[in-house]
Design a protein around this motif. Structure first.
Motif, short mmCIF file in Angstrom:
data_model
loop_
_atom_site.label_atom_id
_atom_site.label_comp_id
_atom_site.label_asym_id
_atom_site.label_seq_id
_atom_site.Cartn_x
_atom_site.Cartn_y
_atom_site.Cartn_z
N ALA A 48 0.83 -1.20 0.00
CA ALA A 48 0.00 0.00 0.00
C ALA A 48 0.87 1.26 0.00
O ALA A 48 0.58 2.22 -0.73
N ILE A 49 1.92 1.27 0.78
CA ILE A 49 2.81 2.43 0.83
C ILE A 49 3.50 2.64 -0.51
O ILE A 49 3.57 3.76 -1.02
N MET A 50 4.00 1.57 -1.11
CA MET A 50 4.67 1.70 -2.40
C MET A 50 3.69 2.17 -3.48
O MET A 50 4.04 2.98 -4.34
N LEU A 52 0.98 4.07 -3.02
CA LEU A 52 0.73 5.50 -2.78
C LEU A 52 1.91 6.36 -3.20
O LEU A 52 1.72 7.43 -3.80
N LEU A 53 3.13 5.92 -2.93
CA LEU A 53 4.30 6.67 -3.37
C LEU A 53 4.37 6.74 -4.89
O LEU A 53 4.69 7.79 -5.46
N LEU A 54 4.08 5.65 -5.55
CA LEU A 54 4.10 5.62 -7.01
C LEU A 54 3.05 6.56 -7.59
O LEU A 54 3.35 7.36 -8.48
N LEU A 55 1.82 6.51 -7.07
CA LEU A 55 0.77 7.39 -7.56
C LEU A 55 1.10 8.85 -7.31
O LEU A 55 0.89 9.71 -8.18
N HIS A 56 1.63 9.15 -6.13
CA HIS A 56 2.01 10.53 -5.81
C HIS A 56 3.09 11.03 -6.77
O HIS A 56 3.03 12.16 -7.26
N THR A 57 4.06 10.21 -7.06
CA THR A 57 5.13 10.59 -7.98
C THR A 57 4.61 10.79 -9.39
O THR A 57 4.96 11.76 -10.06
#
Length: 110
Positions: A48-50, A52-57
């Protein structure tokens, strides 16, 4: 003017609370490792964290670049495909990063 005894008492209280908060996970580790909620979070949270980080980037980069998110999407697709095919994280990350850099800086290829 601040009383020295009061200041030392506040520092002592802060020290005890800080040490207690740092030591609590180690004291409760045995209970936490066997708790089903913690085990479920341990399986679900890294993905889930990865994500979210991918989508944010991707969203942040797409907003900044007028050409759109195509370089980011191509790099992500490369990483996913290589990881699925070879199961080698370092190779996938390096290939995806190299593709992204080349697509964003076409002047590098001479």
């Amino acid at each position: 003017m601040i009383d020295t005894t009061y200041a030392l008492g506040v520092l002592a209280a802060m020290t005890v609370v800080t040490f207690g908060l740092r030591a609590l996970p180690f004291l409760a580790a045995r209970w936490l490792q066997s708790h089903p909620v913690v085990q479920k979070l341990g399986r679900f949270l890294p993905l889930a964290i990865m994500t979210l980080l991918l989508l944010h980037t991707l969203v942040g980069s797409a907003r900044q670049n007028p050409s759109g998110p195509w370089a980011e999407l191509a790099a992500v697709a490369t990483v996913v495909a290589l990881q699925w095919w070879r199961r080698h994280a370092l190779l996938s990350i390096l290939a995806g990063t190299a593709l992204y850099v080349l697509l964003r800086n076409p002047g590098l290829v001479a």
